[in-house]
Motif scaffolding. Structure first.
Motif, PDB file in Angstrom:
ATOM      1  N   VAL A 101       0.868  -1.180   0.000  1.00  0.00           N
ATOM      2  CA  VAL A 101       0.000   0.000   0.000  1.00  0.00           C
ATOM      3  C   VAL A 101       0.903   1.228   0.000  1.00  0.00           C
ATOM      4  CG1 VAL A 101      -1.683   1.358   1.298  1.00  0.00           C
ATOM      5  CG2 VAL A 101      -1.923  -1.125   1.165  1.00  0.00           C
ATOM      6  N   ALA A 107      -5.245  -4.637   0.073  1.00  0.00           N
ATOM      7  CA  ALA A 107      -5.774  -3.404  -0.499  1.00  0.00           C
ATOM      8  C   ALA A 107      -6.861  -2.788   0.385  1.00  0.00           C
ATOM      9  CB  ALA A 107      -6.332  -3.672  -1.896  1.00  0.00           C
ATOM     10  N   CYS A 165      -2.474   0.623  -4.545  1.00  0.00           N
ATOM     11  CA  CYS A 165      -2.074  -0.702  -4.069  1.00  0.00           C
ATOM     12  C   CYS A 165      -1.515  -1.503  -5.236  1.00  0.00           C
ATOM     13  CB  CYS A 165      -3.278  -1.444  -3.478  1.00  0.00           C
ATOM     14  SG  CYS A 165      -4.178  -0.492  -2.224  1.00  0.00           S
TER      15      CYS A 165
END
Length: 384
Positions: A242, A301, A340
């Motif tokens: 991320v 994510a 992501c």
């Protein structure tokens, strides 16, 4: 050299002193036993006594001394033991000569200087023990000299003329050897200290080269190193990352209105707030100016929205007044863009950063103090 430094010097030289002491004992023992030939040649009337003292008494003691030196004992005790054995050998030799009525005994007694050298230099001990042993040997030899067959005051003076230079030179040599060893030890310690200091400075330089001096966060080079570490040490974690890009809203207006000092203080407080709001394993860096970047590896994510909101809320809760935003927000805030994906290859990070930047611009377009996460073709946002 202080007392503690001197003790450290003695401890540091202990292995060398032990090896030298063992070699010296073997050499002196060989010479001492070989002198039996001189006893046969010059002192025929005390041959039996010489054999008993040299081979029956001193040889077993010297062998025991070698075993002791090879054992795990303090070097100081080994040196004292060696000096005591040397003094005992000197006493035995004096007994042999005093017991003889041979006219060659006076000539033979000049060999007393060899015992002087043995206790002063061969024992390889520090200067002070060597000095004490020298004084004892001197007193022993010049007590026994008066009991030799044919000894006269003139002979004693003549003997002193030969013996005293030996005493002085061997003591000087012992002192000089210790001084040189101490000097060498000090230089080695200074070099080691310089190496440690240089190593520390190199580490500091390396740390500074990857650290932003204002916020104490990583800089761009630090981010590059973190990405390289992920790719080499944790390639699986680099597959799920991320990436968050945060920008302080209306920072130029804040800087112009309140001054660069206040602007710097604002950036430091924002950096600390964001660092506290992120997981400890997250990488947070100042990407440039008022822009910050965070990387959380091995992250799903669905964690991105919570992370982005955590950053936004942490900065808003600082309550830093900003009366020049030009909108309804009257405090310092940030906008966050998140993306992501993987950072396994060299180009992956730049691609992911571009996606996060677009999400950041979208958040700013929506009024700032907001975040947007790019999830493939979807977009999620929240405005406080």
């Amino acid at each position: 050299m202080t007392a503690d430094e001197y003790l450290a010097f003695l401890e540091d030289r202990a292995p060398v002193r032990s090896r030298m002491l063992r070699a010296a004992v073997i050499c002196v023992l060989g010479f001492y036993l070989a002198c039996f030939l001189f006893d046969l040649w010059l002192l025929g009337d005390v041959t039996l006594l010489s054999a008993i003292l040299r081979f029956g008494v001193m040889l077993p003691i010297a062998i025991g001394l070698l075993f002791y030196i090879n054992g795990r004992h303090p070097i100081e005790r080994k040196e004292v033991a060696a000096i005591l054995v040397a003094l005992l050998a000197n006493i035995s030799w004096c007994v042999i000569l005093v017991s003889s009525s041979s006219p060659g005994v006076l000539t033979y007694y000049y060999a007393a200087a060899s015992f002087q050298m043995a206790v002063t230099i061969a024992a390889a001990s520090p200067f002070r023990p060597a000095l004490r042993a020298t004084l004892f040997t001197f007193c022993l030899n010049y007590s026994a000299i008066w009991f030799l067959e044919g000894s006269t005051p003139a002979y004693v003076i003549q003997h002193l003329a030969v013996y005293m230079p030996t005493v002085i030179m061997t003591l000087f040599a012992s002192y000089q050897l210790e001084v040189e060893a101490m000097t060498s030890h000090v230089k080695v310690q200074e070099n080691e200290a310089l190496k440690r200091e240089l190593s520390r400075q190199n580490k500091d330089l390396a740390r500074l080269s990857v650290t932003d001096p204002l916020t104490r966060l990583a800089n761009r080079r630090g981010t590059e190193m973190e990405l390289a570490r992920l790719r080499t040490e944790s390639p699986q974690m680099a597959q799920r990352v991320v990436l968050l890009v945060a920008d302080v809203d209306h920072f130029k207006a804040f800087n112009d209105a309140y001054g660069h000092g206040a602007g710097d203080d604002c950036l430091k407080r924002v950096a600390r707030a964001m660092r506290r709001s992120l997981p400890i394993e997250a990488h947070l860096a100042r990407h440039g100016g008022e822009e910050f970047l965070a990387i959380l590896a091995d992250a799903d994510a669905d964690m991105a929205p919570a992370l982005a909101e955590s950053l936004r809320r942490a900065v808003r809760q600082l309550g830093i007044a900003h009366g020049f935003t030009g909108d309804r927000n009257k405090h310092v805030t940030i906008s966050v863009g998140a993306a992501c994906g993987a950072v396994e290859a060299e180009g992956d990070f730049d691609r992911l950063l571009d996606i996060a930047d677009r999400a950041l611009y979208a958040a700013k377009a929506d009024g700032r103090n907001a975040w947007r996460v790019s999830l493939e073709n979807e977009a999620e946002r929240v405005v406080a």
